[in-house]
Scaffold this motif. Structure first.
Motif, PDB file in Angstrom:
ATOM      1  N   ARG A 102      53.826  49.124 -81.394  1.00 31.00           N
ATOM      2  CA  ARG A 102      54.242  49.889 -79.870  1.00 31.00           C
ATOM      3  C   ARG A 102      53.976  48.867 -78.667  1.00 31.00           C
ATOM      4  O   ARG A 102      54.200  49.514 -77.684  1.00 31.00           O
ATOM      5  CB  ARG A 102      53.289  51.106 -80.017  1.00 31.00           C
ATOM      6  CG  ARG A 102      53.353  52.208 -80.906  1.00 31.00           C
ATOM      7  CD  ARG A 102      52.746  53.345 -80.466  1.00 31.00           C
ATOM      8  NE  ARG A 102      51.308  53.221 -80.969  1.00 31.00           N
ATOM      9  CZ  ARG A 102      50.680  53.515 -81.937  1.00 31.00           C
ATOM     10  NH1 ARG A 102      51.330  53.886 -82.835  1.00 31.00           N
ATOM     11  NH2 ARG A 102      49.542  53.246 -82.066  1.00 31.00           N
ATOM     12  N   LEU A 103      53.539  47.581 -79.029  1.00 30.90           N
ATOM     13  CA  LEU A 103      53.240  46.925 -77.941  1.00 30.90           C
ATOM     14  C   LEU A 103      54.466  46.171 -77.153  1.00 30.90           C
ATOM     15  O   LEU A 103      54.332  46.310 -75.973  1.00 30.90           O
ATOM     16  CB  LEU A 103      52.355  45.744 -78.439  1.00 30.90           C
ATOM     17  CG  LEU A 103      51.809  44.606 -77.353  1.00 30.90           C
ATOM     18  CD1 LEU A 103      50.931  45.339 -76.540  1.00 30.90           C
ATOM     19  CD2 LEU A 103      51.195  43.485 -78.138  1.00 30.90           C
ATOM     20  N   SER A 104      55.302  45.803 -77.948  1.00 23.75           N
ATOM     21  CA  SER A 104      56.521  45.295 -77.166  1.00 23.75           C
ATOM     22  C   SER A 104      57.877  45.499 -78.203  1.00 23.75           C
ATOM     23  O   SER A 104      57.734  45.396 -79.612  1.00 23.75           O
ATOM     24  CB  SER A 104      56.559  43.873 -77.076  1.00 23.75           C
ATOM     25  OG  SER A 104      56.200  43.096 -77.886  1.00 23.75           O
ATOM     26  N   PRO A 105      59.144  45.239 -77.953  1.00 20.21           N
ATOM     27  CA  PRO A 105      60.151  45.113 -78.733  1.00 20.21           C
ATOM     28  C   PRO A 105      60.091  43.865 -79.914  1.00 20.21           C
ATOM     29  O   PRO A 105      60.360  44.153 -80.990  1.00 20.21           O
ATOM     30  CB  PRO A 105      61.408  44.700 -77.893  1.00 20.21           C
ATOM     31  CG  PRO A 105      61.104  45.481 -76.542  1.00 20.21           C
ATOM     32  CD  PRO A 105      59.434  44.895 -76.404  1.00 20.21           C
ATOM     33  N   LEU A 106      59.340  42.918 -79.498  1.00 20.48           N
ATOM     34  CA  LEU A 106      59.284  41.587 -80.405  1.00 20.48           C
ATOM     35  C   LEU A 106      58.257  42.005 -81.270  1.00 20.48           C
ATOM     36  O   LEU A 106      58.377  42.040 -82.492  1.00 20.48           O
ATOM     37  CB  LEU A 106      58.427  40.357 -79.709  1.00 20.48           C
ATOM     38  CG  LEU A 106      58.745  39.065 -80.250  1.00 20.48           C
ATOM     39  CD1 LEU A 106      60.178  38.662 -80.688  1.00 20.48           C
ATOM     40  CD2 LEU A 106      57.858  38.058 -79.384  1.00 20.48           C
TER      41      LEU A 106
END
Length: 450
Positions: A102-106
């Motif tokens: 959920r932190l980032s697309p990466l």
């Protein structure tokens, strides 16, 4: 994988040559599966069998993003977090992956229905992402397991305080028990040249953890002359604590279970040994009540060995079973430093012995990049040695993890990933010859490497 392995075994390839080496779309890795997290439901921890939950599968090879690197893994090793992952304790790791995703697309790439585990590796960088300048394809490396984002100010004094700090291969995907692994470039460190791949893969997590616990200003700040009680002193973690104590001018008091393990400690140079099995210490009367009389008996035994002194530092990691005794036996003003709870997370101790004697309990969790680098530097200089006792092929990682779960091992248990056999990867034969006995200390004679 043959092309990749052949390239690794061919010395002298340039970074440009490596870019011409074709990477496979899929590689083998040891995984746990999200749809199997309930297979041990209702079973006691000791009854859970990692051989049933660990699977060797073909998994997609990710592309490195900014600040990341792909490493062709020659060897890895089993840690206790491998056991935790395999038995889904204290929680299934898929919750960690979902939170990271959920932190980032990466980071979303890590949230998969399978988890490639493993928190150690030795291998060769094969690709780097944008912004990686310190490492290039062809570099021979080991990796430490601290994954951080460092977008918060909290992590810039001690990276372990980063709110997004995670343990790679446990709280992230694409771990080291695989043929190709994904790491952040600031996890990488130079592979010690006098060690084979499997030897170099063994120290990473445990040596760095022990270094922070004992030596670092973030831990117990061990000094010359300190008496240090080390639980499980011949084990994967304790064997490095014992070496660090000896190398730093301290006196280890080694607690082991059995004469064979005591002999290993003596071979490292330790002289003060407590065989808790032979001396029949039982710190718990039953499941709910500890026995302070046993704490006192242990304290008396320590003073017999040290010439009347209590220990300055207790190196704690068993947790529930030993913690009450650890708090009791530390000297007035002493330190109990803990990094794990392999026998249980709920610790009970008599607080009178803590507050009235001005003792300290310090929590310690792995190491930051600088501490890991310093710990690896001691390995590279031949001051601290790997404690590898046995090596398995990748397909037998379940058995290797079972051995660690059941305490059937000494030191560290290694795993060959891309390396076709043991003993490869040594670049400094002269230095190796000076330390070969120490390198082989934990190996059976039939398994020793030259």
């Amino acid at each position: 994988m043959n092309e990749l392995t052949s390239a690794i075994l061919t010395e002298g390839l340039s970074a440009q040559d490596w870019l011409g080496v074709r990477l496979p779309e899929f590689a083998r890795g040891i995984v746990i599966r999200k749809d199997e997290t309930g297979i041990f439901e209702g079973m006691a921890s000791a009854e859970k069998d990692p051989r049933k939950s660990l699977h060797l599968e073909e998994v997609a090879v990710p592309s490195p993003g900014p600040g990341e690197a792909l490493v062709a893994v020659m060897a890895s090793s089993v840690n206790y977090n491998t056991v935790w992952s395999a038995i889904f304790e204290p929680l299934p790791t898929f919750g960690f992956l979902a939170r990271y995703g959920r932190l980032s697309p990466l980071a979303k790439r890590h949230d998969l229905p399978y988890h490639i585990i493993g928190s150690d590796l030795a291998g060769v960088v094969v690709r780097t992402g944008p912004g990686v300048n310190s490492w290039k394809p062809g570099d021979e490396v080991v990796a430490h397991c601290l994954s951080v984002e460092l977008e918060s100010a909290d992590g810039h004094n001690d990276t372990l305080l980063d709110p997004e700090q995670r343990i790679w291969g446990f709280e992230t995907n694409f771990g080291g028990l695989a043929e190709i692994s994904l790491v952040k470039s600031n996890q990488l460190m130079p592979k010690p040249g006098h060690l084979s791949w499997e030897e170099a893969a063994a120290p990473g997590l445990v040596n760095s953890t022990a270094y922070r616990q004992l030596v670092s200003r973030n831990g117990a700040q061990m000094k010359q002359g300190d008496n240090v009680l080390i639980w499980g002193a011949s084990g994967g973690l304790g064997s490095y604590a014992t070496q660090l104590a000896l190398a730093g001018g301290a006196t280890p008091v080694c607690v082991v279970s059995g004469e064979r393990k005591a002999a290993v400690c003596r071979s490292m140079g330790a002289e003060l040994i407590i065989d808790r099995s032979a001396e029949e210490y039982r710190f718990w009367k039953d499941a709910h009540n500890q026995d302070p009389g046993e704490w006192k008996r242990l304290g008396k035994r320590i003073r017999e060995l040290t010439g009347g002194e209590d220990v300055d530092i207790v190196f704690e990691h068993p947790g529930r079973e030993t913690f009450g005794a650890s708090v009791y036996v530390a000297r007035k003003g002493g330190t109990i430093v803990t990094c794990a709870s392999t026998s249980g997370y709920e610790h009970t101790y008599d607080n009178r012995y803590l507050w009235m004697s001005l003792k300290r309990i310090i929590g310690s969790h792995f190491a930051n990049y600088r501490e890991a680098w310093e710990a690896n530097r001691l390995i590279a200089k031949g001051r601290i040695h790997p404690t590898l006792s046995k090596v398995y092929p990748l397909e037998d990682t379940g058995q290797a993890t079972y051995d660690v779960h059941r305490g059937l091992h000494q030191g560290k248990v290694g795993v060959l990933c891309l390396a076709p056999e043991e003993g490869l990867g040594v670049r400094d034969e002269e230095m190796r010859s000076r330390h070969i006995d120490a390198i082989n200390r934990f190996r059976a004679p039939s398994e020793q490497q030259g």
